[in-house]
Design a protein around this motif. Structure first.
Motif, PDB file in Angstrom:
ATOM      1  N   THR A 249       3.053  49.351  -7.503  1.00  0.00           N
ATOM      2  CA  THR A 249       4.232  50.278  -8.102  1.00  0.00           C
ATOM      3  C   THR A 249       4.198  51.815  -7.415  1.00  0.00           C
ATOM      4  OG1 THR A 249       4.278  49.439 -10.201  1.00  0.00           O
ATOM      5  CG2 THR A 249       5.426  51.503  -9.961  1.00  0.00           C
ATOM      6  N   ASP A 250       2.846  52.033  -7.358  1.00  0.00           N
ATOM      7  CA  ASP A 250       2.696  53.366  -6.534  1.00  0.00           C
ATOM      8  C   ASP A 250       3.029  53.234  -5.075  1.00  0.00           C
ATOM      9  OD1 ASP A 250       1.659  54.597  -8.873  1.00  0.00           O
ATOM     10  OD2 ASP A 250      -0.457  54.429  -8.119  1.00  0.00           O
ATOM     11  N   ILE A 251       2.745  52.316  -4.280  1.00  0.00           N
ATOM     12  CA  ILE A 251       2.882  52.039  -3.140  1.00  0.00           C
ATOM     13  C   ILE A 251       4.450  52.072  -2.816  1.00  0.00           C
ATOM     14  CG2 ILE A 251       3.048  50.318  -1.267  1.00  0.00           C
ATOM     15  CD1 ILE A 251      -0.253  49.831  -1.871  1.00  0.00           C
ATOM     16  N   ALA A 252       5.141  51.220  -3.640  1.00  0.00           N
ATOM     17  CA  ALA A 252       6.598  51.105  -3.420  1.00  0.00           C
ATOM     18  C   ALA A 252       7.248  52.351  -3.779  1.00  0.00           C
ATOM     19  CB  ALA A 252       7.059  50.053  -4.683  1.00  0.00           C
ATOM     20  N   THR A 253       6.798  53.295  -4.603  1.00  0.00           N
ATOM     21  CA  THR A 253       7.177  54.534  -5.158  1.00  0.00           C
ATOM     22  C   THR A 253       7.189  55.372  -3.775  1.00  0.00           C
ATOM     23  OG1 THR A 253       6.808  54.434  -7.328  1.00  0.00           O
ATOM     24  CG2 THR A 253       7.276  56.594  -6.501  1.00  0.00           C
ATOM     25  N   LEU A 254       5.898  55.388  -3.248  1.00  0.00           N
ATOM     26  CA  LEU A 254       5.687  56.317  -2.129  1.00  0.00           C
ATOM     27  C   LEU A 254       6.388  55.804  -0.867  1.00  0.00           C
ATOM     28  CD1 LEU A 254       1.636  56.689  -2.545  1.00  0.00           C
ATOM     29  CD2 LEU A 254       3.542  58.303  -2.969  1.00  0.00           C
ATOM     30  N   GLU A 255       6.367  54.692  -0.663  1.00  0.00           N
ATOM     31  CA  GLU A 255       7.392  54.294   0.544  1.00  0.00           C
ATOM     32  C   GLU A 255       8.531  54.712   0.376  1.00  0.00           C
ATOM     33  OE1 GLU A 255       4.918  50.222   2.118  1.00  0.00           O
ATOM     34  OE2 GLU A 255       6.365  49.658   0.484  1.00  0.00           O
ATOM     35  N   ALA A 256       9.249  54.579  -1.049  1.00  0.00           N
ATOM     36  CA  ALA A 256      10.732  54.822  -1.073  1.00  0.00           C
ATOM     37  C   ALA A 256      10.689  56.648  -0.862  1.00  0.00           C
ATOM     38  CB  ALA A 256      11.174  54.522  -2.572  1.00  0.00           C
ATOM     39  N   SER A 257       9.833  57.189  -1.135  1.00  0.00           N
ATOM     40  CA  SER A 257       9.668  58.877  -1.202  1.00  0.00           C
ATOM     41  C   SER A 257       9.645  58.994   0.196  1.00  0.00           C
ATOM     42  CB  SER A 257       8.652  59.329  -1.909  1.00  0.00           C
ATOM     43  OG  SER A 257       8.711  59.028  -3.225  1.00  0.00           O
ATOM     44  N   LEU A 258       8.702  58.313   1.042  1.00  0.00           N
ATOM     45  CA  LEU A 258       8.817  58.444   2.439  1.00  0.00           C
ATOM     46  C   LEU A 258      10.170  58.086   3.220  1.00  0.00           C
ATOM     47  CD1 LEU A 258       6.979  59.192   4.923  1.00  0.00           C
ATOM     48  CD2 LEU A 258       6.253  56.874   4.935  1.00  0.00           C
ATOM     49  N   ALA A 259      10.628  57.264   2.787  1.00  0.00           N
ATOM     50  CA  ALA A 259      12.072  56.829   3.492  1.00  0.00           C
ATOM     51  C   ALA A 259      12.980  57.858   3.210  1.00  0.00           C
ATOM     52  CB  ALA A 259      12.425  55.451   2.882  1.00  0.00           C
ATOM     53  N   THR A 260      13.119  58.324   1.633  1.00  0.00           N
ATOM     54  CA  THR A 260      13.952  59.479   1.550  1.00  0.00           C
ATOM     55  C   THR A 260      13.886  60.589   2.402  1.00  0.00           C
ATOM     56  OG1 THR A 260      14.156  58.364  -0.663  1.00  0.00           O
ATOM     57  CG2 THR A 260      14.869  60.703  -0.463  1.00  0.00           C
ATOM     58  N   VAL A 261      12.585  60.895   2.250  1.00  0.00           N
ATOM     59  CA  VAL A 261      12.153  62.452   3.104  1.00  0.00           C
ATOM     60  C   VAL A 261      12.481  62.133   4.639  1.00  0.00           C
ATOM     61  CG1 VAL A 261      10.331  63.902   3.673  1.00  0.00           C
ATOM     62  CG2 VAL A 261      10.507  62.683   1.532  1.00  0.00           C
ATOM     63  N   THR A 262      11.927  60.999   5.056  1.00  0.00           N
ATOM     64  CA  THR A 262      12.289  60.711   6.436  1.00  0.00           C
ATOM     65  C   THR A 262      13.638  60.752   6.774  1.00  0.00           C
ATOM     66  OG1 THR A 262      10.329  59.384   6.679  1.00  0.00           O
ATOM     67  CG2 THR A 262      11.916  59.101   8.350  1.00  0.00           C
ATOM     68  N   SER A 263      14.488  60.092   5.726  1.00  0.00           N
ATOM     69  CA  SER A 263      15.866  59.866   6.165  1.00  0.00           C
ATOM     70  C   SER A 263      16.576  61.611   6.242  1.00  0.00           C
ATOM     71  CB  SER A 263      16.557  59.281   5.023  1.00  0.00           C
ATOM     72  OG  SER A 263      18.096  59.065   5.072  1.00  0.00           O
TER      73      SER A 263
END
Lengths: 95, 278
Positions: free
Chosen positions: A19-33
């Motif tokens: 869950t942490d990884i998925a959350t972080l990946e989503a956050s990273l994708a959001t920030v990168t976007s």
């Protein structure tokens, strides 16, 4: 209540990690976007500024050319005037 | 997911979840350990030797309940990989050591799910020499006597009583509020190589990988059920490292975003000063 049970502890740990990884990946994708879109917007405005700058630079160059031409004409006129004034005085013409 | 199951070899069948480690064969065949699951539950069973060495895995789905002794035993269709490398599922029996007397299902093939079907209740009873685990069970409501009774009976191959089963089942039902995105099945049973009796060795857990495969944990390692076999997925340390790496990337990305936003604000101010409509 599962925490005390062997295996279940690991299960929750694994789930949490995923869950942490998925959350972080989503956050990273959001920030990168966001960075990508912000950069794109900045690039767009930079292009407008560059175009405006080029336009003004062209105008400046043209004005400089016109100014130089005018200065040259003025110099020529002043030279001619001085020459004519000398000639006129030599002929006794009051100028 | 489960691509490897498309080429099932010999089809075998059992109804009662009985598992036994057969030395040299490396397959789980028989146990009297009652595992309380309901129809439709997906079950993963990992078999370990007494020494804790992983033997094999079974994965399948509870199809029906078999009640040979008045107690609930789940009937399970399962997959396993034999020494020949072939995946076996539960249908028919000819070349294995399944007890024909416990067969209640035949001619049926496990349908490979197109989506992962998660169990809602996982149950595992561990036997003697696992006092720490038993102690933790007591904290969840088990009585010591219940554990000892079940342990003794399981160790000697005697079925636990219904009341004992109910007490265990109740505990697990009451503690089943686990996110379906996290829970899989956590059953591990080892068999004593010395006397052939059930001997649970190690708890193992199952989750779902980002690609939709089953994940199991053994110790600090995670395994993914991929292409029909269990493969090393990652270690806990790997996952922690990945999390740390992601956090670092996020920090860098946030810094980059802040810089981009500052640049944008600066350019907007310049554009405004130049009379540019943006």
């Amino acid at each position: 209540m599962f925490n005390g049970i062997r295996g279940m502890r690991g299960l929750r740990g694994l789930g949490d990690l995923l869950t942490d990884i998925a959350t972080l990946e989503a956050s990273l994708a959001t920030v990168t976007s966001s960075t990508t879109s912000t950069t794109a917007e900045a690039d767009r405005i930079q292009a407008l500024i560059d175009a405006k700058t080029n336009e003004l630079q062209t105008k400046l160059n043209n004005l400089q050319t016109m100014l130089n031409t005018a200065k040259a004409a003025l110099t020529a006129a002043q030279t001619r005037l001085a020459d004519l004034q000398i000639k006129a005085r030599a002929l006794g013409i009051a100028v | 997911m489960f691509k490897g199951l498309g080429s099932l070899g010999t089809l075998t069948s059992i109804s009662t979840l009985r598992i036994q480690y057969v030395s040299g064969e490396g397959r789980a065949l028989y146990t009297t350990i009652p595992i309380y699951l309901k129809i439709g539950d997906t079950v993963l069973i990992n078999i370990y030797t007494r020494a804790g060495v992983f033997v094999t895995s079974l994965i399948g789905k509870i199809e029906k309940l078999y009640n040979p002794t008045g107690n609930d035993y789940p009937s399970i269709l399962y997959y396993s990989r034999g020494n020949d490398g072939i995946l076996y599922t539960s249908e028919g029996s000819s070349t294995n050591n399944y007890d024909p007397s416990i067969l209640t299902t035949s001619g049926r093939l496990y349908q490979v799910p197109t989506t992962v079907e998660l169990p809602t209740i996982a149950f595992y009873t561990e036997l003697a020499n696992q006092m720490a685990w038993i102690s933790s069970l007591k904290q969840t409501g088990f009585t010591n006597q219940t554990i000892i009774n079940i342990d003794n009976k399981l160790t000697t191959g005697i079925t636990a009583t219904s009341s004992e089963i109910d007490s265990v089942r109740t505990v697990f039902k009451n503690t089943a509020a686990i996110s379906p995105t996290q829970i899989g099945v956590s059953i591990v049973i080892g068999i004593s190589e010395q006397n052939g009796l059930p001997y649970p060795i190690l708890g193992i857990t199952v989750g779902i990988s980002p690609t939709g495969n089953y994940l199991a944990q053994s110790g600090t390692n995670y395994y993914e059920f991929k292409s029909g076999i269990w493969q090393v997925y990652s270690t806990a340390a790997d996952l922690e490292a990945k999390i740390a790496d992601l956090q670092g990337k996020i920090n860098n990305a946030k810094a980059a975003l802040a810089a981009a936003q500052a640049r944008l604000a600066d350019l907007r101010a310049k554009a405004q000063a130049l009379g540019i409509s943006i």
